[in-house]
Design a protein around this motif. Structure first.
Motif, PDB file in Angstrom:
ATOM      1  N   LEU A   1      51.235  17.796 -40.199  1.00 23.76           N
ATOM      2  CA  LEU A   1      50.946  19.002 -39.427  1.00 23.76           C
ATOM      3  C   LEU A   1      52.242  19.689 -39.040  1.00 23.76           C
ATOM      4  CD1 LEU A   1      48.237  17.709 -36.922  1.00 23.76           C
ATOM      5  CD2 LEU A   1      47.852  19.142 -38.925  1.00 23.76           C
ATOM      6  N   SER A   2      52.216  21.013 -39.073  1.00 26.92           N
ATOM      7  CA  SER A   2      53.347  21.800 -38.601  1.00 26.92           C
ATOM      8  C   SER A   2      52.818  22.886 -37.675  1.00 26.92           C
ATOM      9  CB  SER A   2      54.079  22.456 -39.780  1.00 26.92           C
ATOM     10  OG  SER A   2      55.167  23.242 -39.324  1.00 26.92           O
ATOM     11  N   ILE A   3      53.598  23.221 -36.649  1.00 29.19           N
ATOM     12  CA  ILE A   3      53.234  24.353 -35.807  1.00 29.19           C
ATOM     13  C   ILE A   3      54.388  25.343 -35.768  1.00 29.19           C
ATOM     14  CG2 ILE A   3      51.666  22.982 -34.384  1.00 29.19           C
ATOM     15  CD1 ILE A   3      53.771  23.052 -32.161  1.00 29.19           C
ATOM     16  N   ASP A   4      54.050  26.622 -35.673  1.00 29.63           N
ATOM     17  CA  ASP A   4      55.044  27.689 -35.536  1.00 29.63           C
ATOM     18  C   ASP A   4      55.171  28.083 -34.075  1.00 29.63           C
ATOM     19  OD1 ASP A   4      55.284  27.696 -38.248  1.00 29.63           O
ATOM     20  OD2 ASP A   4      54.391  29.667 -38.575  1.00 29.63           O
ATOM     21  N   LEU A   5      56.406  28.291 -33.630  1.00 25.43           N
ATOM     22  CA  LEU A   5      56.680  28.780 -32.284  1.00 25.43           C
ATOM     23  C   LEU A   5      57.690  29.924 -32.363  1.00 25.43           C
ATOM     24  CD1 LEU A   5      57.168  25.448 -30.269  1.00 25.43           C
ATOM     25  CD2 LEU A   5      55.145  26.922 -30.257  1.00 25.43           C
ATOM     26  N   ILE A   6      57.533  30.899 -31.472  1.00 22.35           N
ATOM     27  CA  ILE A   6      58.467  32.025 -31.385  1.00 22.35           C
ATOM     28  C   ILE A   6      59.253  31.912 -30.081  1.00 22.35           C
ATOM     29  CG2 ILE A   6      58.679  34.536 -31.167  1.00 22.35           C
ATOM     30  CD1 ILE A   6      56.163  34.817 -32.848  1.00 22.35           C
TER      31      ILE A   6
ATOM     32  N   LEU B   1      48.775  21.149 -42.932  1.00 26.61           N
ATOM     33  CA  LEU B   1      48.407  22.376 -42.236  1.00 26.61           C
ATOM     34  C   LEU B   1      49.628  22.917 -41.503  1.00 26.61           C
ATOM     35  CD1 LEU B   1      44.981  21.419 -40.591  1.00 26.61           C
ATOM     36  CD2 LEU B   1      45.337  22.801 -42.648  1.00 26.61           C
ATOM     37  N   SER B   2      49.839  24.219 -41.619  1.00 19.74           N
ATOM     38  CA  SER B   2      50.878  24.908 -40.857  1.00 19.74           C
ATOM     39  C   SER B   2      50.159  25.863 -39.907  1.00 19.74           C
ATOM     40  CB  SER B   2      51.807  25.679 -41.802  1.00 19.74           C
ATOM     41  OG  SER B   2      52.789  26.380 -41.069  1.00 19.74           O
ATOM     42  N   ILE B   3      50.142  25.512 -38.622  1.00 15.15           N
ATOM     43  CA  ILE B   3      49.304  26.208 -37.643  1.00 15.15           C
ATOM     44  C   ILE B   3      50.130  27.223 -36.852  1.00 15.15           C
ATOM     45  CG2 ILE B   3      47.680  25.917 -35.740  1.00 15.15           C
ATOM     46  CD1 ILE B   3      47.308  23.007 -36.652  1.00 15.15           C
ATOM     47  N   GLY B   4      49.703  28.478 -36.887  1.00 13.55           N
ATOM     48  CA  GLY B   4      50.436  29.559 -36.227  1.00 13.55           C
ATOM     49  C   GLY B   4      50.126  29.644 -34.742  1.00 13.55           C
ATOM     50  N   ILE B   5      50.762  28.813 -33.955  1.00 12.38           N
ATOM     51  CA  ILE B   5      50.513  28.799 -32.517  1.00 12.38           C
ATOM     52  C   ILE B   5      51.331  29.872 -31.807  1.00 12.38           C
ATOM     53  CG2 ILE B   5      50.920  27.432 -30.419  1.00 12.38           C
ATOM     54  CD1 ILE B   5      49.940  24.987 -31.997  1.00 12.38           C
ATOM     55  N   GLN B   6      52.624  29.968 -32.099  1.00 11.92           N
ATOM     56  CA  GLN B   6      53.583  30.959 -31.574  1.00 11.92           C
ATOM     57  C   GLN B   6      53.927  30.764 -30.095  1.00 11.92           C
ATOM     58  OE1 GLN B   6      54.508  31.768 -34.203  1.00 11.92           O
ATOM     59  NE2 GLN B   6      52.834  32.274 -35.580  1.00 11.92           N
ATOM     60  N   SER B   7      52.938  30.541 -29.252  1.00 11.73           N
ATOM     61  CA  SER B   7      53.187  30.255 -27.838  1.00 11.73           C
ATOM     62  C   SER B   7      51.946  29.593 -27.247  1.00 11.73           C
ATOM     63  CB  SER B   7      53.497  31.543 -27.067  1.00 11.73           C
ATOM     64  OG  SER B   7      53.650  31.278 -25.677  1.00 11.73           O
ATOM     65  N   PHE B   8      52.170  28.803 -26.195  1.00 12.01           N
ATOM     66  CA  PHE B   8      51.052  28.208 -25.461  1.00 12.01           C
ATOM     67  C   PHE B   8      50.744  28.994 -24.189  1.00 12.01           C
ATOM     68  CE2 PHE B   8      52.833  24.652 -27.879  1.00 12.01           C
ATOM     69  CZ  PHE B   8      51.690  24.128 -28.459  1.00 12.01           C
TER      70      PHE B   8
ATOM     71  N   TYR C   1      51.420  39.457 -27.780  1.00 11.11           N
ATOM     72  CA  TYR C   1      51.615  39.431 -29.231  1.00 11.11           C
ATOM     73  C   TYR C   1      50.381  39.920 -29.994  1.00 11.11           C
ATOM     74  CZ  TYR C   1      55.778  36.405 -28.653  1.00 11.11           C
ATOM     75  OH  TYR C   1      56.997  35.879 -28.331  1.00 11.11           O
ATOM     76  N   ASN C   2      49.241  40.010 -29.300  1.00  8.42           N
ATOM     77  CA  ASN C   2      47.955  40.364 -29.914  1.00  8.42           C
ATOM     78  C   ASN C   2      47.471  39.289 -30.885  1.00  8.42           C
ATOM     79  OD1 ASN C   2      45.754  42.209 -29.962  1.00  8.42           O
ATOM     80  ND2 ASN C   2      46.393  42.949 -31.966  1.00  8.42           N
ATOM     81  N   ARG C   3      47.683  38.036 -30.501  1.00  7.81           N
ATOM     82  CA  ARG C   3      47.190  36.927 -31.313  1.00  7.81           C
ATOM     83  C   ARG C   3      45.675  36.806 -31.161  1.00  7.81           C
ATOM     84  NH1 ARG C   3      49.481  35.002 -35.378  1.00  7.81           N
ATOM     85  NH2 ARG C   3      48.785  32.860 -35.001  1.00  7.81           N
ATOM     86  N   ALA C   4      45.013  36.307 -32.204  1.00  9.82           N
ATOM     87  CA  ALA C   4      43.551  36.208 -32.200  1.00  9.82           C
ATOM     88  C   ALA C   4      43.046  34.968 -31.464  1.00  9.82           C
ATOM     89  CB  ALA C   4      43.026  36.200 -33.637  1.00  9.82           C
ATOM     90  N   HIS C   5      43.945  34.030 -31.140  1.00  3.62           N
ATOM     91  CA  HIS C   5      43.526  32.797 -30.481  1.00  3.62           C
ATOM     92  C   HIS C   5      44.049  32.758 -29.053  1.00  3.62           C
ATOM     93  CE1 HIS C   5      47.646  31.752 -31.688  1.00  3.62           C
ATOM     94  NE2 HIS C   5      47.610  30.831 -30.735  1.00  3.62           N
ATOM     95  N   ASN C   6      43.521  31.825 -28.286  1.00  9.45           N
ATOM     96  CA  ASN C   6      44.029  31.626 -26.931  1.00  9.45           C
ATOM     97  C   ASN C   6      44.755  30.283 -26.845  1.00  9.45           C
ATOM     98  OD1 ASN C   6      42.087  29.494 -26.283  1.00  9.45           O
ATOM     99  ND2 ASN C   6      40.552  31.115 -26.088  1.00  9.45           N
ATOM    100  N   ALA C   7      45.383  30.048 -25.710  1.00 10.87           N
ATOM    101  CA  ALA C   7      46.227  28.866 -25.546  1.00 10.87           C
ATOM    102  C   ALA C   7      45.441  27.568 -25.714  1.00 10.87           C
ATOM    103  CB  ALA C   7      46.905  28.912 -24.187  1.00 10.87           C
ATOM    104  N   GLN C   8      44.236  27.526 -25.165  1.00 13.54           N
ATOM    105  CA  GLN C   8      43.424  26.317 -25.244  1.00 13.54           C
ATOM    106  C   GLN C   8      43.050  25.980 -26.687  1.00 13.54           C
ATOM    107  OE1 GLN C   8      42.861  24.112 -22.973  1.00 13.54           O
ATOM    108  NE2 GLN C   8      41.570  22.825 -24.274  1.00 13.54           N
ATOM    109  N   GLU C   9      42.760  27.019 -27.489  1.00 16.43           N
ATOM    110  CA  GLU C   9      42.386  26.796 -28.887  1.00 16.43           C
ATOM    111  C   GLU C   9      43.524  26.134 -29.670  1.00 16.43           C
ATOM    112  OE1 GLU C   9      39.139  30.201 -30.123  1.00 16.43           O
ATOM    113  OE2 GLU C   9      41.174  30.876 -29.648  1.00 16.43           O
ATOM    114  N   SER C  10      44.762  26.411 -29.266  1.00 18.09           N
ATOM    115  CA  SER C  10      45.905  25.791 -29.952  1.00 18.09           C
ATOM    116  C   SER C  10      45.880  24.278 -29.798  1.00 18.09           C
ATOM    117  CB  SER C  10      47.217  26.347 -29.387  1.00 18.09           C
ATOM    118  OG  SER C  10      47.341  27.722 -29.655  1.00 18.09           O
TER     119      SER C  10
END
Length: 374
Positions: free
Chosen positions: A153-158, A114-121, A129-138
């Motif tokens: 597992l992989s996560i993306d961060l910006i 899985l490559s999970i698009g977290i981007q930021s916590f 960024y208008n992401r559809a998730h919130n920090a807790q969901e990450s």
């Protein structure tokens, strides 16, 4: 070996920085899946049968929007049409789509990465960024994935979000390493013209971070990854030993791959091409049993320059013998003086016929590669 990339061009909402091809009109998902099945059949001869498929990658867009049944249909079609020796089956996913039951079903279908698009916590950054998730969901998504048996597992961060200091970025890295996914991909925040950020920047409503600020955050990234035992095997990709992404590694090593879906790119070793980046036209073409594919015939120097660009970004470096054997290019003859200059400036290292970027060189990767182009 070869790979298949499936582009799923749908998202719940548009992230303000994203310029990938997608649509928020998710009513077309089912017909798009049917057209992807059709394209998979029509293009089954793009890659030779002697080159079995070893990696399959679902990207987007947000491919985790698909139902388990839709994934099953696509995977069944691949199994029917192609010679397979699958070693990695990856899904890009948003944290809010990764629920316990879905993860269990994905695992049963054979997904092992899985490559999970977290981007930021940081919640404020995610909202910007208008992401559809919130920090807790990450945090929850990673825990659920591990509980479901996903070992890769992989996560993306910006990085590079404008701020008075580096505290936000350091906090993101701290949390990322706390959950320790095994693989982290990290990219600078880039303002693209046809995005919300690009529009705001044009109107003076957004000021992106300076190049120096972003470079400092890239150096912080390299420091923290190294201290935590993560290997920087490509400029933007870090992992623990044995956690390299096989599919992406094959891109960087010029392994052929087939791209399916709107805007998807393909490469057969000599030719590169892409599908139309238009959902309606893609569907219309496939409904008539026509391909939406446009081929680009690459010259030898194009292929050589692509190899220079991608290989320099990796831990494996640029193999000068490969350049000579495959493209007839003697880099020492062509660029010997420049190579000595770059080495004296401690931007590259040369060893056993290979050229590697130094830590300082990684900050100038694209310009160094361009200077070595044939």
């Amino acid at each position: 070996m070869s790979g298949i990339y499936i582009h799923i061009p749908f998202c719940k909402q548009a992230c303000h920085y994203c310029d990938f091809h997608f649509s928020t009109n998710t009513s077309l998902i089912e017909v798009m899946v049917d057209m992807i099945l059709r394209e998979l059949e029509l293009r089954k001869d793009f890659l030779p049968l002697s080159n079995p498929i070893q990696t399959i990658y679902f990207g987007g867009g947000t491919p985790s929007l698909l139902t388990v049944h839709q994934f099953e249909k696509i995977l069944n079609q691949i199994n029917k049409q192609y010679s397979l020796e699958v070693k990695e089956l990856t899904l890009e996913a948003n944290p809010d789509d990764l629920k316990k039951d879905k993860l269990k079903d994905l695992k049963s279908l054979g997904f092992d990465r899985l490559s999970i698009g977290i981007q930021s916590f940081n919640q404020r950054v995610l909202q910007f960024y208008n992401r559809a998730h919130n920090a807790q969901e990450s945090m929850v998504a990673v825990d659920l994935a591990k509980s479901a048996g996903f070992e890769k597992l992989s996560i993306d961060l910006i990085y590079g979000f404008p701020h008075e200091d580096h505290s936000l970025w350091k906090k993101d890295l701290s949390l990322a390493l706390q959950i320790d996914p095994g693989h982290i991909s990290s990219y600078a925040l880039t303002v693209e013209p046809k995005t919300a950020l690009g529009n705001w920047a044009k109107k003076g409503k957004f000021q992106e971070a300076s190049e120096d600020f972003q470079a400092e955050q890239f150096e912080i990234l390299m420091d923290e990854m190294e201290k935590s035992g993560y290997i920087q095997y490509e400029i933007s990709n870090f992992c623990r030993e044995g956690q390299f992404a096989l599919h992406n590694t094959n891109y960087w090593k010029s392994v052929p791959y087939l791209g399916i879906g709107p805007s998807a790119h393909s490469f057969d070793g000599k030719h590169r091409g892409n599908n139309l980046a238009n959902n309606a036209l893609y569907i219309k073409k496939l409904e008539k049993e026509e391909l939406a594919y446009q081929q680009e015939d690459l010259q030898e120097e194009d292929l050589a320059n692509e190899y220079i660009l991608t290989s320099l970004r990796t831990i494996w470096g640029l193999d000068q013998q490969k350049l000579l054997d495959e493209f007839g290019i003697d880099l020492q003859l062509e660029k010997g003086k420049l190579l000595k200059e770059l080495e004296s400036q401690e931007l590259i290292k040369q060893d056993a016929g290979h050229i590697y970027l130094s830590r300082a060189g990684k900050l100038l990767a694209d310009s160094i590669a361009a200077s070595l182009f044939i």
